[in-house]
Structures are given as structure tokens and as C-alpha cells.
Design a protein around this motif. Sequence first.
Motif, PDB file in Angstrom:
ATOM      1  N   SER A 171     -14.551  98.588  17.439  1.00 53.63           N
ATOM      2  CA  SER A 171     -14.542  97.819  18.479  1.00 53.63           C
ATOM      3  C   SER A 171     -14.818  96.435  18.512  1.00 53.63           C
ATOM      4  CB  SER A 171     -15.406  98.092  19.843  1.00 53.63           C
ATOM      5  OG  SER A 171     -14.854  99.553  20.052  1.00 53.63           O
ATOM      6  N   PHE A 172     -15.208  95.881  17.234  1.00 51.02           N
ATOM      7  CA  PHE A 172     -15.580  94.534  17.356  1.00 51.02           C
ATOM      8  C   PHE A 172     -14.574  93.855  15.893  1.00 51.02           C
ATOM      9  CE2 PHE A 172     -19.410  96.386  19.047  1.00 51.02           C
ATOM     10  CZ  PHE A 172     -19.967  95.397  19.803  1.00 51.02           C
ATOM     11  N   SER A 173     -14.283  92.550  16.450  1.00 51.93           N
ATOM     12  CA  SER A 173     -13.413  91.756  15.387  1.00 51.93           C
ATOM     13  C   SER A 173     -14.328  91.144  14.397  1.00 51.93           C
ATOM     14  CB  SER A 173     -12.822  90.787  15.931  1.00 51.93           C
ATOM     15  OG  SER A 173     -12.208  91.157  17.405  1.00 51.93           O
ATOM     16  N   PHE A 174     -15.679  90.999  14.548  1.00 49.77           N
ATOM     17  CA  PHE A 174     -16.381  90.501  13.591  1.00 49.77           C
ATOM     18  C   PHE A 174     -17.902  90.981  13.960  1.00 49.77           C
ATOM     19  CE2 PHE A 174     -19.127  86.681  12.385  1.00 49.77           C
ATOM     20  CZ  PHE A 174     -18.558  86.660  11.110  1.00 49.77           C
ATOM     21  N   ILE A 211     -22.997  89.101   1.723  1.00 46.42           N
ATOM     22  CA  ILE A 211     -22.032  90.235   1.359  1.00 46.42           C
ATOM     23  C   ILE A 211     -20.903  89.982   2.503  1.00 46.42           C
ATOM     24  CG2 ILE A 211     -21.504  92.771   1.946  1.00 46.42           C
ATOM     25  CD1 ILE A 211     -24.691  93.029   1.676  1.00 46.42           C
ATOM     26  N   GLU A 212     -19.565  89.979   2.139  1.00 42.44           N
ATOM     27  CA  GLU A 212     -18.585  89.819   2.996  1.00 42.44           C
ATOM     28  C   GLU A 212     -17.421  90.956   2.606  1.00 42.44           C
ATOM     29  OE1 GLU A 212     -17.150  85.656   3.035  1.00 42.44           O
ATOM     30  OE2 GLU A 212     -18.763  85.340   1.367  1.00 42.44           O
ATOM     31  N   TRP A 213     -16.903  91.480   3.788  1.00 43.01           N
ATOM     32  CA  TRP A 213     -16.033  92.619   3.569  1.00 43.01           C
ATOM     33  C   TRP A 213     -15.315  92.640   4.904  1.00 43.01           C
ATOM     34  CZ3 TRP A 213     -15.628  97.350   6.641  1.00 43.01           C
ATOM     35  CH2 TRP A 213     -14.843  98.437   5.914  1.00 43.01           C
ATOM     36  N   THR A 214     -13.753  93.077   4.542  1.00 42.19           N
ATOM     37  CA  THR A 214     -12.665  93.214   5.492  1.00 42.19           C
ATOM     38  C   THR A 214     -12.454  94.445   5.775  1.00 42.19           C
ATOM     39  OG1 THR A 214     -12.048  90.953   5.244  1.00 42.19           O
ATOM     40  CG2 THR A 214     -10.577  92.346   6.405  1.00 42.19           C
ATOM     41  N   ALA A 215     -12.436  95.199   7.041  1.00 41.72           N
ATOM     42  CA  ALA A 215     -12.170  96.257   7.419  1.00 41.72           C
ATOM     43  C   ALA A 215     -10.518  96.559   6.926  1.00 41.72           C
ATOM     44  CB  ALA A 215     -12.105  96.592   8.609  1.00 41.72           C
ATOM     45  N   PRO A 216     -10.154  98.059   6.559  1.00 38.41           N
ATOM     46  CA  PRO A 216      -8.798  98.123   5.929  1.00 38.41           C
ATOM     47  C   PRO A 216      -7.904  97.988   7.288  1.00 38.41           C
ATOM     48  CG  PRO A 216     -10.263  99.743   5.124  1.00 38.41           C
ATOM     49  CD  PRO A 216     -11.126  98.968   6.095  1.00 38.41           C
ATOM     50  N   GLY A 217      -6.628  97.683   7.239  1.00 40.23           N
ATOM     51  CA  GLY A 217      -5.867  97.584   8.160  1.00 40.23           C
ATOM     52  C   GLY A 217      -5.652  96.096   8.761  1.00 40.23           C
ATOM     53  N   ARG A 218      -4.613  96.244   9.704  1.00 36.07           N
ATOM     54  CA  ARG A 218      -4.356  94.941  10.143  1.00 36.07           C
ATOM     55  C   ARG A 218      -4.832  94.793  11.421  1.00 36.07           C
ATOM     56  NH1 ARG A 218       2.091  93.345  10.302  1.00 36.07           N
ATOM     57  NH2 ARG A 218       1.652  93.416   8.125  1.00 36.07           N
ATOM     58  N   ALA A 219      -5.467  93.521  11.633  1.00 31.33           N
ATOM     59  CA  ALA A 219      -6.107  93.164  12.950  1.00 31.33           C
ATOM     60  C   ALA A 219      -4.865  93.209  14.143  1.00 31.33           C
ATOM     61  CB  ALA A 219      -6.568  91.753  12.977  1.00 31.33           C
ATOM     62  N   PRO A 220      -5.524  93.810  15.292  1.00 29.40           N
ATOM     63  CA  PRO A 220      -4.461  93.816  16.561  1.00 29.40           C
ATOM     64  C   PRO A 220      -4.072  92.558  16.959  1.00 29.40           C
ATOM     65  CG  PRO A 220      -6.871  94.312  17.082  1.00 29.40           C
ATOM     66  CD  PRO A 220      -6.814  94.111  15.686  1.00 29.40           C
ATOM     67  N   LEU A 224     -18.144  99.757  13.147  1.00 30.48           N
ATOM     68  CA  LEU A 224     -17.901  99.118  14.447  1.00 30.48           C
ATOM     69  C   LEU A 224     -16.692  98.211  14.442  1.00 30.48           C
ATOM     70  CD1 LEU A 224     -21.734  98.230  15.163  1.00 30.48           C
ATOM     71  CD2 LEU A 224     -20.244 100.153  16.105  1.00 30.48           C
ATOM     72  N   LEU A 225     -16.359  97.848  13.287  1.00 31.53           N
ATOM     73  CA  LEU A 225     -15.115  97.036  13.249  1.00 31.53           C
ATOM     74  C   LEU A 225     -13.742  97.685  13.204  1.00 31.53           C
ATOM     75  CD1 LEU A 225     -16.208  95.003   9.649  1.00 31.53           C
ATOM     76  CD2 LEU A 225     -16.074  94.097  12.028  1.00 31.53           C
ATOM     77  N   GLU A 226     -12.907  96.688  13.960  1.00 29.78           N
ATOM     78  CA  GLU A 226     -11.553  97.272  14.227  1.00 29.78           C
ATOM     79  C   GLU A 226     -10.723  96.997  13.025  1.00 29.78           C
ATOM     80  OE1 GLU A 226     -10.174  92.914  16.327  1.00 29.78           O
ATOM     81  OE2 GLU A 226     -10.546  94.640  17.708  1.00 29.78           O
ATOM     82  N   PRO A 227      -9.589  97.357  12.830  1.00 29.04           N
ATOM     83  CA  PRO A 227      -8.831  97.120  11.584  1.00 29.04           C
ATOM     84  C   PRO A 227      -8.438  95.738  11.493  1.00 29.04           C
ATOM     85  CG  PRO A 227      -7.610  98.960  13.174  1.00 29.04           C
ATOM     86  CD  PRO A 227      -8.956  98.658  13.784  1.00 29.04           C
ATOM     87  N   ARG A 231     -11.749  88.296  19.115  1.00 32.26           N
ATOM     88  CA  ARG A 231     -11.969  88.920  20.716  1.00 32.26           C
ATOM     89  C   ARG A 231     -13.488  89.254  20.795  1.00 32.26           C
ATOM     90  NH1 ARG A 231     -12.242  94.053  22.130  1.00 32.26           N
ATOM     91  NH2 ARG A 231     -12.224  94.853  20.174  1.00 32.26           N
ATOM     92  N   SER A 232     -13.967  89.990  19.793  1.00 31.29           N
ATOM     93  CA  SER A 232     -15.322  90.302  20.227  1.00 31.29           C
ATOM     94  C   SER A 232     -16.158  90.276  18.900  1.00 31.29           C
ATOM     95  CB  SER A 232     -15.574  91.588  20.666  1.00 31.29           C
ATOM     96  OG  SER A 232     -14.706  92.595  19.628  1.00 31.29           O
ATOM     97  N   ALA A 233     -17.641  90.011  19.216  1.00 28.58           N
ATOM     98  CA  ALA A 233     -18.519  89.692  17.741  1.00 28.58           C
ATOM     99  C   ALA A 233     -20.009  90.459  18.048  1.00 28.58           C
ATOM    100  CB  ALA A 233     -18.547  88.057  17.551  1.00 28.58           C
ATOM    101  N   LEU A 234     -20.510  90.766  17.021  1.00 24.77           N
ATOM    102  CA  LEU A 234     -21.718  91.477  17.138  1.00 24.77           C
ATOM    103  C   LEU A 234     -22.535  90.902  16.117  1.00 24.77           C
ATOM    104  CD1 LEU A 234     -23.686  93.769  18.260  1.00 24.77           C
ATOM    105  CD2 LEU A 234     -22.434  94.861  16.182  1.00 24.77           C
ATOM    106  N   ASP A 235     -23.734  90.374  16.812  1.00 28.38           N
ATOM    107  CA  ASP A 235     -24.973  89.773  15.769  1.00 28.38           C
ATOM    108  C   ASP A 235     -25.973  90.777  15.722  1.00 28.38           C
ATOM    109  OD1 ASP A 235     -26.664  88.389  14.516  1.00 28.38           O
ATOM    110  OD2 ASP A 235     -27.085  86.844  15.875  1.00 28.38           O
ATOM    111  N   VAL A 236     -26.071  91.475  14.527  1.00 26.99           N
ATOM    112  CA  VAL A 236     -27.257  92.536  14.463  1.00 26.99           C
ATOM    113  C   VAL A 236     -28.385  91.905  13.980  1.00 26.99           C
ATOM    114  CG1 VAL A 236     -27.646  94.671  13.010  1.00 26.99           C
ATOM    115  CG2 VAL A 236     -25.590  94.235  13.762  1.00 26.99           C
ATOM    116  N   GLY A 237     -29.645  92.049  14.668  1.00 32.76           N
ATOM    117  CA  GLY A 237     -30.692  91.323  14.484  1.00 32.76           C
ATOM    118  C   GLY A 237     -30.776  90.125  14.819  1.00 32.76           C
TER     119      GLY A 237
END
Length: 227
Positions: free
Chosen positions: A94-97, A202-211, A119-122, A29-35
Motif C-alpha cells: 500500500s505504500f509508494s515509499f 540500503i536501497e531497494w525497489t519492489a518488482p513491478g511497475r508503479a501504478p 508494504l510496498l506497492e509494485p 502517493r503514500s510514504a511510511l517512516d518506520v521508527g
Amino acid sequence: MTYSRNHDYWNHNVAHHARIVRAMPPYCRSALDVGCGDGLLAQKLAAHATWVVALDASPEMAEQARRRTAGLDVEVVEADFLAAVRDGVLPRHSFSFVASVAALHHMDPEPALQAMASLLEPGGRLVVAGLAMSRSAVDWLIAAAQVPLMHTIRLAHGGKSGPDGMPVSFDAIPSWAQSKKTALDALPGARWHRTLQLRYMIEWTAPGRAPMGLRQAPAVRSNQSCG
């Protein structure tokens, strides 16, 4: 030289883009590129996400990103990342990625990683490609072993290049051991690994189930001054 939207190039950071894009969740749904630099990665993310935010603290880089992503569903924010999170410019959960390439060493790394995670959603995913320095005998041996392959890859892509005006700093680049410890301290359960381009990921997934399904894109207060 200023890179236009249609000007593609290769360097050791761009070499990570394909892997980052593959890590995006389905129906992103939404992605953020930091830097975001000149917006090349944000441009690629926009092909797979409903909406993208590209953030950079450099006015010159932010302007290049605006030109590159003009006409796409990309919002470019010129701001200091940690200040943008602190001030609510970037809404939490609020961000999927969330992705970041060669930017972590420009920030306080552990708080920056924790802020990206916040910033990641579940079920959302975070992927960071960073720089580290060889400071041990083992590190130098690994780096030396990679040199021939690195040279071959660089020649295959026509040499190393990148956008003009990109901020460069080597003062705060951590050792490999420091970068791994920071990642695992900030993001328990994260996967940290070296890459061929003398970078780490670095790869990490936020806890919870994606909406399920698509929701409205988060409102980013890009008109605010952060820094």
C-alpha cells in the motif's frame, strides 16, 4: 527540551534525510517512516507525498511526532513495527515509499526488512539508513579515515544534537559485514553501501511497475494496540 515543528537540528541521522527524500518516487502517493522519532523526517516526507504514516514504538517519540506534524497529512502510529505488520495495522502493498533511519537495530533486522518490503506497492522504493560497528581491521581503518571529515561536517552544522527521549541502544548493532549480509539475504538485488556518517544505506525497489495516477490512501488502523 522538546523540539517543536519549527525546530530543526542536525546529527548523523539527519544527515541522511536529504538523500532519502531524493529517493522518493515521483508523484509519491503514500510514504511510511518506520521508527519516526520526533517526526522530523516524516515532516520532510509530507512535502513530497500525498499522505505519510509515521510509526514509532516509543510513546514519547510518537507524541513529539504528533506535535511536529500537526496540520500536515501525517498519521502518527504508536506501535511495534513487526506487530503492526503482522496484525494488519499497516496494509501490505500500500505504500509508494518506505524509509527508516537508525531503527533497524532495534528490531529483528531480516524479518523487519522483509516486512518493510511487503508494504510496498509494485515499483515502490525502500530506503534504510542503519548503524553498524567496526569489528575488523579494515573497518577500523575506514572509520579512522572518516574522522577528520566527520568532525568538519559536525562543526559546520553547529555540533551534534537531537530530540530528547530518543531511545538509544548499542547492544544489537551489527558489524558492517553482518549488516550487508542481512540486507542482501532479505532483499535480493538491494544496494548496500557505507556512508560518510559511519552509517550504511540500503536501497531497494519492489518488482513491478508503479501504478499510474493517485489512488486513495491506505487505511491504517492506528487505534489498535500493537506490541
